[in-house]
Design a protein around this motif. Structure first.
Motif, PDB file in Angstrom:
ATOM      1  N   LYS A   1     -99.743 -71.984 -50.711  1.00 53.32           N
ATOM      2  CA  LYS A   1     -99.128 -73.125 -50.833  1.00 53.32           C
ATOM      3  C   LYS A   1     -98.063 -73.297 -49.839  1.00 53.32           C
ATOM      4  N   GLY A   2     -98.375 -72.983 -48.388  1.00 54.21           N
ATOM      5  CA  GLY A   2     -97.595 -73.378 -47.329  1.00 54.21           C
ATOM      6  C   GLY A   2     -96.431 -72.057 -46.926  1.00 54.21           C
ATOM      7  N   LYS A   3     -96.350 -71.263 -47.983  1.00 62.60           N
ATOM      8  CA  LYS A   3     -95.444 -70.307 -47.763  1.00 62.60           C
ATOM      9  C   LYS A   3     -95.772 -68.949 -47.548  1.00 62.60           C
ATOM     10  N   VAL A   4     -95.044 -68.228 -46.874  1.00 65.52           N
ATOM     11  CA  VAL A   4     -95.265 -66.831 -46.418  1.00 65.52           C
ATOM     12  C   VAL A   4     -94.908 -66.185 -47.838  1.00 65.52           C
ATOM     13  N   VAL A   5     -96.026 -65.300 -48.316  1.00 61.96           N
ATOM     14  CA  VAL A   5     -95.616 -64.688 -49.803  1.00 61.96           C
ATOM     15  C   VAL A   5     -95.815 -63.136 -49.293  1.00 61.96           C
ATOM     16  N   ALA A   6     -96.317 -62.406 -48.175  1.00 66.52           N
ATOM     17  CA  ALA A   6     -96.533 -61.251 -47.860  1.00 66.52           C
ATOM     18  C   ALA A   6     -96.349 -61.045 -46.368  1.00 66.52           C
TER      19      ALA A   6
END
Length: 411
Positions: free
Chosen positions: A287-292
């Motif tokens: 959803k557009g965000k760096v999560v890892a």
């Protein structure tokens, strides 16, 4: 040092094509102590172009290193009032800006990344009006490069120091279309025309999203904002002055939707960020965000970048460059984004350019954000292009178009 003729041509290119200095305009040269000769020539060329007054703002990376090393965090977070007032003066008087970069890759490898992050955030908050001014093309700005022995030896480790500096100068001139026998100003007119034609092709397709895949593991879908505009080469300031922000440049770039990036991307070149070389890293988006994320080198610096603010985990730029671009063909790893981003597809973590959406240069921040614009204190490009990159563009009616095959444009 290269011949005076070549240096004068390069300085003129920075002034006439890069910043396009106007008569009676203030010029601000942001430079380092590694670049005295070129800075002096750019100063002279600025006056010859009609500049009213040239201000030179000097920095020294070794002095900055010691500041980060020995000063307290409280001291690093102090931003002098005189510096803020100086930049307000530059902005309020419609100055144009010429940056002369001469990086020393890895210099700050021994510095705590959190100290650098806190210092950067404090500076960016105090000078946010300046970043808004420049990224909004309120006046002209450009960046050029100047070798130094440390940088040159890292680019050409098998050469003696003086030969390495010579080789790096040659590589820079070649990338910037400066030769003994040509007129670089005319060369850049042709180059800008070619980039403009490619912008039109991409704009006519009006893609909804782009899907990137390669054998390294990149499998990333990037949504583009509605009414996005592809740009590259020369741009116009809000005052109507044509200029080239980056010398050299080979890219066509536009604005992603900050909420519509999904998948994983692997870097293909090191990222020189705040004097630290972040290398062999990957980012995963949801959803557009760096999560890892992870990195084999300088993971802490990457984490510091990603944690700068709310927008630093989203992207504000996606740029396409064929693997067989002139800079890529040299097979030189320049260890600075100014050159390496023009050898590879890249994206930027952080702030978007308002010019990459219709009406963006006159829209308010709230209006821009409603359309998917990413706001941040940072804008940091990193390279992920490869010789086997495949890109599929999807239009709003669902039509799929092959944009890249085997690392190169096919449209």
């Amino acid at each position: 040092m290269p011949s005076l003729q070549l240096l004068e041509k390069y300085a003129k290119l920075a002034v006439k094509v890069g910043a396009n200095v106007q008569k009676n305009q203030y010029v601000v040269i942001r430079t380092t102590t590694e670049t005295k000769e070129l800075t002096r020539l750019i100063t002279k060329e600025s006056y010859l172009a009609g500049a009213k007054k040239v201000y030179v703002v000097w920095a020294d990376d070794y002095v900055s290193h010691d500041l980060f090393q020995y000063a307290s965090v409280d001291t690093l977070e102090e931003v002098d009032t005189w510096q803020v007032e100086q930049y307000k003066h530059f902005v309020e008087n419609d100055s144009c800006f010429i940056s002369v970069t001469s990086p020393i890759p890895g210099l700050n490898g021994d510095i705590d990344p959190l100290k650098m992050q806190k210092a950067a955030i404090a500076s960016q908050k105090s000078l946010s009006f300046f970043q808004t001014h420049v990224m909004g093309n309120k006046s002209q700005w450009t960046i050029v490069a100047n070798p130094n022995p440390v940088w040159a030896k890292q680019v050409f480790p098998n050469l003696e120091e003086n030969k390495a500096v010579e080789a790096l100068w040659d590589a820079i001139f070649n990338a910037c279309r400066v030769t003994e026998s040509n007129d670089p100003v005319l060369e850049w007119e042709k180059h800008n025309e070619a980039l403009s034609k490619h912008n039109k092709v991409l704009n006519d397709y009006n893609f909804k999203h782009l899907h990137f895949k390669n054998s390294l593991g990149t499998d990333l879908k990037v949504g583009l904002v509605k009414n996005h505009i592809w740009a590259g080469g020369g741009e116009k300031s809000t005052q109507g002055v044509y200029f080239n922000p980056n010398i050299p440049t080979e890219e066509n770039f536009t604005m992603p939707d900050k909420l519509v990036t999904e998948g994983k991307v692997y870097s293909t070149k090191p990222l020189n960020y705040q004097g630290k070389l972040i290398d062999e890293f990957w980012l995963e988006f949801k959803k557009g965000k760096v999560v890892a994320f992870d990195a084999k080198k300088e993971k802490g610096a990457l984490e510091s970048l990603l944690n700068t603010d709310e927008g630093s985990r989203s992207i504000g730029e996606i740029a396409l460059i064929s693997h067989d671009s002139p800079i890529s063909k040299t097979n030189i790893l320049f260890l600075t984004t100014l050159f390496d981003e023009n050898a590879s597809c890249h994206m930027a973590l952080g702030r978007a350019y308002p010019m990459n959406i219709k009406g963006g240069l006159t829209a308010s921040l709230k209006e821009l954000e409603k359309q998917g614009y990413n706001q941040s204190m940072v804008h940091v490009d990193f390279m992920f292009g490869s010789s086997d990159m495949q890109i599929i563009g999807t239009q709003y009616d669902g039509t799929e178009v092959v944009v890249f095959k085997d690392g190169n444009f096919v449209i």
